[in-house]
Design an enzyme around this catalytic site. Structure first.
Site, PDB file in Angstrom:
ATOM      1  N   LYS A  26       0.842  -1.208   0.000  1.00 41.30           N
ATOM      2  CA  LYS A  26       0.000   0.000   0.000  1.00 41.30           C
ATOM      3  C   LYS A  26       0.872   1.251   0.000  1.00 41.30           C
ATOM      4  O   LYS A  26       0.655   2.178  -0.790  1.00 41.30           O
ATOM      5  CB  LYS A  26      -0.887  -0.011   1.255  1.00 41.30           C
ATOM      6  CG  LYS A  26      -1.537   1.312   1.585  1.00 41.30           C
ATOM      7  CD  LYS A  26      -2.368   1.232   2.844  1.00 41.30           C
ATOM      8  CE  LYS A  26      -1.657   1.653   4.102  1.00 41.30           C
ATOM      9  NZ  LYS A  26      -1.425   3.101   4.241  1.00 41.30           N
ATOM     10  N   ASN A  27       1.867   1.263   0.902  1.00 40.33           N
ATOM     11  CA  ASN A  27       2.656   2.485   1.080  1.00 40.33           C
ATOM     12  C   ASN A  27       3.591   2.759  -0.087  1.00 40.33           C
ATOM     13  O   ASN A  27       4.215   3.816  -0.150  1.00 40.33           O
ATOM     14  CB  ASN A  27       3.449   2.431   2.395  1.00 40.33           C
ATOM     15  CG  ASN A  27       2.524   2.632   3.592  1.00 40.33           C
ATOM     16  OD1 ASN A  27       1.358   2.972   3.429  1.00 40.33           O
ATOM     17  ND2 ASN A  27       3.052   2.406   4.787  1.00 40.33           N
ATOM     18  N   ARG A 108      -3.575   9.673   4.276  1.00 40.43           N
ATOM     19  CA  ARG A 108      -2.321  10.364   4.519  1.00 40.43           C
ATOM     20  C   ARG A 108      -1.469  10.469   3.248  1.00 40.43           C
ATOM     21  O   ARG A 108      -0.840  11.483   2.967  1.00 40.43           O
ATOM     22  CB  ARG A 108      -1.550   9.578   5.588  1.00 40.43           C
ATOM     23  CG  ARG A 108      -0.136   9.993   5.834  1.00 40.43           C
ATOM     24  CD  ARG A 108      -0.074  11.271   6.600  1.00 40.43           C
ATOM     25  NE  ARG A 108       1.287  11.784   6.684  1.00 40.43           N
ATOM     26  CZ  ARG A 108       1.592  12.936   7.231  1.00 40.43           C
ATOM     27  NH1 ARG A 108       0.662  13.688   7.755  1.00 40.43           N
ATOM     28  NH2 ARG A 108       2.830  13.353   7.269  1.00 40.43           N
ATOM     29  N   ASP A 132      -4.268   7.795   9.671  1.00 38.90           N
ATOM     30  CA  ASP A 132      -4.458   7.102  10.941  1.00 38.90           C
ATOM     31  C   ASP A 132      -4.209   7.999  12.146  1.00 38.90           C
ATOM     32  O   ASP A 132      -3.419   8.930  12.082  1.00 38.90           O
ATOM     33  CB  ASP A 132      -3.480   5.929  11.010  1.00 38.90           C
ATOM     34  CG  ASP A 132      -3.874   4.848  10.039  1.00 38.90           C
ATOM     35  OD1 ASP A 132      -5.068   4.569   9.950  1.00 38.90           O
ATOM     36  OD2 ASP A 132      -2.984   4.307   9.376  1.00 38.90           O
ATOM     37  N   ASP A 321       5.228   0.251  12.143  1.00 41.06           N
ATOM     38  CA  ASP A 321       3.955  -0.355  11.731  1.00 41.06           C
ATOM     39  C   ASP A 321       3.794  -1.780  12.260  1.00 41.06           C
ATOM     40  O   ASP A 321       2.682  -2.314  12.258  1.00 41.06           O
ATOM     41  CB  ASP A 321       3.827  -0.355  10.201  1.00 41.06           C
ATOM     42  CG  ASP A 321       3.495   1.036   9.663  1.00 41.06           C
ATOM     43  OD1 ASP A 321       3.279   1.956  10.467  1.00 41.06           O
ATOM     44  OD2 ASP A 321       3.454   1.197   8.422  1.00 41.06           O
TER      45      ASP A 321
HETATM   46  C1  UD1 Z   1       4.899   6.479   6.369  1.00 38.53           C
HETATM   47  C2  UD1 Z   1       3.910   5.341   6.296  1.00 38.53           C
HETATM   48  C3  UD1 Z   1       3.570   4.829   7.682  1.00 38.53           C
HETATM   49  C4  UD1 Z   1       4.838   4.474   8.446  1.00 38.53           C
HETATM   50  C5  UD1 Z   1       5.810   5.655   8.436  1.00 38.53           C
HETATM   51  C6  UD1 Z   1       7.140   5.338   9.095  1.00 38.53           C
HETATM   52  C7  UD1 Z   1       2.622   5.914   4.328  1.00 38.53           C
HETATM   53  C8  UD1 Z   1       1.300   6.328   3.777  1.00 38.53           C
HETATM   54  N1  UD1 Z   1       2.693   5.816   5.668  1.00 38.53           N
HETATM   55  O1  UD1 Z   1       4.240   7.558   7.031  1.00 38.53           O
HETATM   56  O2  UD1 Z   1       2.751   3.669   7.559  1.00 38.53           O
HETATM   57  O3  UD1 Z   1       4.497   4.171   9.783  1.00 38.53           O
HETATM   58  O4  UD1 Z   1       6.074   6.063   7.079  1.00 38.53           O
HETATM   59  O5  UD1 Z   1       7.707   4.215   8.514  1.00 38.53           O
HETATM   60  O6  UD1 Z   1       3.553   5.643   3.620  1.00 38.53           O
HETATM   61  N2  UD1 Z   1       7.606  14.199  10.704  1.00 38.53           N
HETATM   62  C9  UD1 Z   1       7.744  15.521  11.044  1.00 38.53           C
HETATM   63  N3  UD1 Z   1       7.804  16.449  10.030  1.00 38.53           N
HETATM   64  C10 UD1 Z   1       7.732  16.105   8.721  1.00 38.53           C
HETATM   65  C11 UD1 Z   1       7.593  14.744   8.386  1.00 38.53           C
HETATM   66  C12 UD1 Z   1       7.532  13.812   9.401  1.00 38.53           C
HETATM   67  O7  UD1 Z   1       7.803  15.880  12.204  1.00 38.53           O
HETATM   68  O8  UD1 Z   1       7.806  16.994   7.854  1.00 38.53           O
HETATM   69  C13 UD1 Z   1       7.560  13.185  11.783  1.00 38.53           C
HETATM   70  C14 UD1 Z   1       6.197  12.517  11.902  1.00 38.53           C
HETATM   71  O9  UD1 Z   1       5.306  13.271  12.676  1.00 38.53           O
HETATM   72  C15 UD1 Z   1       6.567  11.187  12.536  1.00 38.53           C
HETATM   73  C16 UD1 Z   1       7.937  10.896  11.949  1.00 38.53           C
HETATM   74  O10 UD1 Z   1       8.435  12.129  11.462  1.00 38.53           O
HETATM   75  O11 UD1 Z   1       6.694  11.331  13.925  1.00 38.53           O
HETATM   76  C17 UD1 Z   1       7.927   9.860  10.845  1.00 38.53           C
HETATM   77  O12 UD1 Z   1       7.071  10.283   9.817  1.00 38.53           O
HETATM   78  P1  UD1 Z   1       7.254   9.818   8.297  1.00 38.53           P
HETATM   79  O13 UD1 Z   1       8.442   8.936   8.169  1.00 38.53           O
HETATM   80  O14 UD1 Z   1       7.176  11.033   7.449  1.00 38.53           O
HETATM   81  O15 UD1 Z   1       5.971   8.913   8.077  1.00 38.53           O
HETATM   82  P2  UD1 Z   1       4.851   9.038   6.983  1.00 38.53           P
HETATM   83  O16 UD1 Z   1       5.474   9.267   5.645  1.00 38.53           O
HETATM   84  O17 UD1 Z   1       3.789   9.951   7.461  1.00 38.53           O
END
Ligand code: UD1
Length: 432
Positions: A26-27, A108, A132, A321
């Site tokens: 999915k991701n 997301r 989520d 995850d």
């Molecule tokens: C993606 C996955 C999710 C997985 C995560 C980490 C998708 C749709 N989702 O989420 O299932 O759990 O990677 O492997 O692909 N953060 C900031 N600022 C930013 C970006 C991120 O503070 O600009 C923080 C987030 O709040 C979080 C952490 O960084 O605490 C990790 O986020 P990120 O790796 O970006 O996850 P997603 O891409 O949202």
């Protein structure tokens, strides 16, 4: 409100047995769909999971001016399990640049249209995404990276607004944290920017490598895929592409934990063991046996597992995850399990639901200690997100009596045909 009902006499009373085939991630698939925006013409993505998020992402691409066709792939899957999808996207020369709230709030991953729209249209207006309930999920790194590349970004009326006055240009970018979403957006912007972009401390998840592989086939110049420094030489234009999505390592890992929680032996067909190095190593330490073969791997548990310690980290660390599955496992393992959550601050909300089944979890900040070896008993519980929901279903396999997991639409977002697959392994699970 639909739910999963799981009936069990307790752990290891009805060991799982059989094989389950894992489809595309999915991701990855959702980001690959967003990446099609980078090249006018017809792109085809195969091995896409049959989940609602794919439909929603298709609708979002249509809103941006694309024509999207989603069809089932012919496959040897049994009638009980959903086939995978092929997604064909016809991308117009002129794209719309507004991603509206009513679609974006539903997933997301819709934020991943931001980078492609900035690259192609030099402007974008993308509603702040939903998804989520696992933490605050900031966008500061997405926005500051684009700003370094010459875009002006701000949030106004719930929209991320980005605009490039002159040209999008390569820049030296360093992420404070290897964010998956920020790495993807900045990568997709950089492939069409003028000059060289480097992204230091980039995320290294297999889904990023999959995106790099598709972008490279489209004509992008990328070095360092799978490493923490991506080097991108911008090109003037890209071509449409045909691409097959990488296997879903989180779904594959879920089946590995299913074998640990219920006992028995599960062959994970298409599972890529090297994408799950640490989780499989932890399961081995817990007493499991892991056998790899050219088409996947098999996880077997004949005795009640031993407690393990895990600490979630960006890839190749233990994936956040899979953390709820580790917590569920710790609650039925012998000994005291320890979990540290370093990625999403609200992921421990799951502990409250697990406690309804009788688990003894003490949470202190981002640490949790789990007193294992207790007999869980079935109860009504609620899925708050995809992984927590699936973990509650698996915990139900180790709980005496009936566990009813409500809000199961969350589970459907990550696990096509979850109940059918579980039943094929011998579990007593139904949808209601
Ligand atoms: C993606 C996955 C999710 C997985 C995560 C980490 C998708 C749709 N989702 O989420 O299932 O759990 O990677 O492997 O692909 N953060 C900031 N600022 C930013 C970006 C991120 O503070 O600009 C923080 C987030 O709040 C979080 C952490 O960084 O605490 C990790 O986020 P990120 O790796 O970006 O996850 P997603 O891409 O949202």
């Amino acid at each position: 409100m639909s739910s999963f009902r799981v009936h069990s006499q307790g752990p290891f009373t009805a060991p799982l047995s059989g094989a389950v085939e894992v489809g595309g991630a999915k991701n990855s698939a959702l980001k690959l769909m967003a990446a099609t925006l980078l090249a006018p013409g017809r792109s085809t993505i195969r091995n896409v999971p049959d989940i609602l998020d794919v439909t929603v992402m298709g609708q979002l691409l249509e809103r941006l001016g694309c024509q999207v066709r989603i069809t089932p792939e012919s496959s040897a899957d049994s009638a009980a399990t959903k086939p995978r999808l092929t997604v064909i996207v016809e991308v117009p020369a002129q794209l719309g640049h507004e991603a509206p709230y009513e679609l974006v709030r539903r997933l997301r991953a819709s934020i991943s249209v931001l980078g492609p729209l900035v690259a192609r249209c030099h402007r974008a207006s993308v509603a702040l995404p939903g998804g989520d309930a696992i933490g605050s999920r900031g966008l500061n790194m997405h926005m500051s990276g684009l700003e370094e590349m010459g875009a002006k970004c701000h949030v106004e009326h719930g929209q991320v607004i980005a605009k490039v006055d002159h040209e999008l240009r390569g820049a030296r970018l360093g992420l404070d944290f290897p964010s998956v979403g920020a790495t993807e957006n900045l990568l997709m912007a950089a492939v069409l920017a003028k000059g060289t972009t480097s992204i230091d401390n980039a995320a290294r998840e297999p889904e990023i490598a999959d995106l790099c592989s598709m972008l490279t086939k489209m004509g992008a110049q990328i070095e360092g895929a799978t490493t923490s420094t991506l080097l991108i030489e911008g090109v003037d234009s890209l071509q449409p592409v045909e691409h097959t999505t990488v296997t879903d390592r989180i779904v594959a890992g879920t089946w590995a934990f299913a074998a640990a929680l219920a006992g028995g032996s599960v062959r994970v067909v298409n599972g890529i063991a090297e994408h799950l190095d640490l989780p499989l190593d932890k399961l081995q330490r817990a007493g499991g046996e892991i056998d790899t073969d050219p088409d996947g791997f098999t996880v077997s548990f004949t005795n009640r597992p031993r407690a393990i310690e895990i600490s979630t980290l960006p890839y190749p660390g233990f994936p956040t995850d899979l953390q709820p599955f580790a917590m569920a496992l710790a609650s039925v393992s012998e000994g005291m399990g320890m979990i540290t959550e370093n990625v999403f601050e609200s992921r421990f909300m799951f502990a409250q639901e697990l406690a309804r089944l009788g688990a003894d979890v003490r949470v202190d900040g981002h640490h949790a200690s789990i007193h294992g070896g207790l007999a869980l008993s079935g109860a009504p519980v609620e899925a708050h997100d995809i992984r927590a929901g699936a973990a509650l279903v698996l915990a139900g396999l180790a709980a005496v009596g009936t566990t009813t997991v409500s809000h199961s639409h969350h589970i459907d977002r990550g696990y096509p045909a979850f109940a059918e697959h579980l039943r094929a392994l011998g579990a007593d699970v139904e949808r209601s």
